[in-house]
Design an enzyme around this catalytic site. Structure first.
Site, PDB file in Angstrom:
ATOM      1  N   LYS A 197       0.839  -1.207   0.000  1.00  0.00           N
ATOM      2  CA  LYS A 197       0.000   0.000   0.000  1.00  0.00           C
ATOM      3  C   LYS A 197       0.871   1.253   0.000  1.00  0.00           C
ATOM      4  O   LYS A 197       0.598   2.223  -0.723  1.00  0.00           O
ATOM      5  CB  LYS A 197      -0.921  -0.017   1.220  1.00  0.00           C
ATOM      6  CG  LYS A 197      -1.751   1.245   1.390  1.00  0.00           C
ATOM      7  CD  LYS A 197      -2.728   1.442   0.246  1.00  0.00           C
ATOM      8  CE  LYS A 197      -3.480   2.766   0.398  1.00  0.00           C
ATOM      9  NZ  LYS A 197      -4.401   2.763   1.540  1.00  0.00           N
ATOM     10  N   CYS A 249      -3.912   9.366   2.081  1.00  0.00           N
ATOM     11  CA  CYS A 249      -2.990   8.340   1.594  1.00  0.00           C
ATOM     12  C   CYS A 249      -1.730   8.922   0.961  1.00  0.00           C
ATOM     13  O   CYS A 249      -0.649   8.810   1.517  1.00  0.00           O
ATOM     14  CB  CYS A 249      -3.701   7.435   0.579  1.00  0.00           C
ATOM     15  SG  CYS A 249      -4.913   6.319   1.304  1.00  0.00           S
TER      16      CYS A 249
END
Length: 420
Positions: free
Chosen positions: A216, A270
């Site tokens: 990720k 993010c």
């Protein structure tokens, strides 16, 4: 095993859609959150965030009795932790991740864990966070065994499964996207796959916890580097009097080139955050990733300097005016188009900065937000048409669909998205 009851800890932009998705498959879901407002809103069958189609899912799930929200965790067969992972408040040049929310979530669910349960960390985390969570759980429940000591024979199974969805498309992508499953043991991974296959149509790809965590971070760091190239290019082109939008369009006609579009910076939960998790762990090795972060973090300051120059130019062209007479309109506050998410938003920070140094009126146009209470001081939320007609300087910060459908011609226009 059969997952009859699922607990989702953290009912934000990821947790609530995930909880609703399980509930839509007729699973009993217990959502846990620290916000009484979020709990009350959800239990009324409503949502406290903006996400297309989510309102219908939550309304149906609550009405049919498959979803409820509560402050205190209850027994379940699987626990998904989807809480924030912010930075610590320190003076370090390299921000350090703060795992306090994960620790508190772990300690909250620990009393209701039973043999055979599965715990999945969904929060985007630095490498090693899942193992740390397992240690916190083991400390809180010495009567149970965990994978770090008991391996395949552990009472509690633990895995990491990072979310990989795009705000504004969460409901669809939760179902369609592949999932990376990193279990602490093969048994942990297999149980996690079984859980997610309740609604995931994409492939569930198995790896270990550390690789899942890094996957990720790698995805978002790659995007950050690509955006940094575009942002740096926009600064260079401005200095050389070149239209960066035309330049990128021309370069992208090459079959193997795909340059992204520049903007006022990088925001969200993010891309603006995850690269720092890599840099903080490996500061001497993550040179390119670190540089990209610095380039993107510097872009808002560059935009603000352009605004100050526009004010100066306007006052020179209108000697009968003072700074107090100049109205500035900022178009967009969210970190990306067509959502209400303000997390790490460069648009929000730029607007705030302008309101702090500018003596005149500052208008904010944000179609996805009803009010600015507690968000910005000395800034008036305005309608698009009102802002266009009553402002002297126009600053485009987000390319919302409403802005793309409009047009303005002004000598005092700073368009960081290239739409006007």
């Amino acid at each position: 095993m059969s997952f009859n009851t699922i607990s989702v800890v953290g009912l934000g932009y990821i947790g609530l859609p995930t909880a609703a998705m399980f509930a839509s498959r007729k699973k009993k879901v217990i959502g846990v959150d620290v916000s009484q407002h979020a709990i009350n809103t959800i239990n009324k069958g409503e949502i406290h965030i903006v996400e297309p189609d989510l309102d219908m899912l939550v309304h149906a799930a609550v009405k049919e009795g498959f979803l409820k929200a509560t402050f205190t965790p209850e027994p379940a067969d699987a626990f998904l932790i989807a809480v924030p992972t912010p930075f610590k408040n320190n003076d370090s040049k390299i921000p350090e991740p703060d795992l306090t929310y994960i620790q508190k979530a772990s300690e909250a669910i620990a009393p209701v864990l039973k043999k055979g349960d599965l715990v999945v960390l969904e929060s985007t985390s630095p490498v090693g966070a899942t193992e740390q969570m397992a240690e916190w759980l083991a400390t809180a429940r010495p009567d149970l065994t965990f994978p770090q000591k008991a391996g395949e024979h552990a009472d509690i199974n633990i895995a990491h499964c990072p979310e990989r969805v795009l705000p504004g498309h969460v409901v669809r992508e939760l179902v369609e996207n592949d999932r990376v499953i990193g279990g602490m043991t093969p048994k942990c991974s297999n149980q996690a796959v079984e859980l997610y296959k309740t609604f995931v149509k994409g492939e569930c790809v198995i790896t270990n916890t550390r690789t899942a965590e890094m996957a990720k971070l790698t995805e978002n760091s790659c995007r950050d580097v690509q955006i940094a190239f575009a942002n740096e290019l926009s600064v260079i082109c401005d200095k050389l009097d070149i239209n960066v939008w035309e330049l990128i369009a021309l370069a992208n006609r090459h079959p193997r080139i795909n340059i992204l579009q520049p903007g006022p910076g990088v925001g969200g939960h993010c891309i603006a955050v995850d690269p720092w998790f890599i840099v903080s762990k490996t500061p001497n090795e993550a040179n390119l990733i670190h540089t990209a972060r610095k380039v993107n973090d510097a872009k808002p300051s560059w935009v603000i300097e352009k605004v100050k120059l526009a004010i100066s130019d306007y006052l020179q062209d209108n000697p009968d005016k003072t700074a107090k007479d100049v109205t500035i309109a900022c178009y967009g506050l969210a970190f990306k188009p067509d959502i209400d998410d303000l997390r790490e938003s460069p648009a929000l920070n730029i607007t705030k900065c302008i309101s702090e140094f500018h003596q005149g009126a500052v208008l904010a146009v944000e179609p996805n937000i009803a009010n600015l209470t507690g968000t910005l001081e000395n800034v008036e939320l305005a309608d698009l048409k009102v802002a266009q007609e009553n402002s002297n300087i126009h600053v485009v910060l987000v390319d919302h669909k409403e802005f793309k459908a409009s047009q303005i011609h002004s000598e005092y226009l700073i368009d960081t998205k290239g739409i006007w």
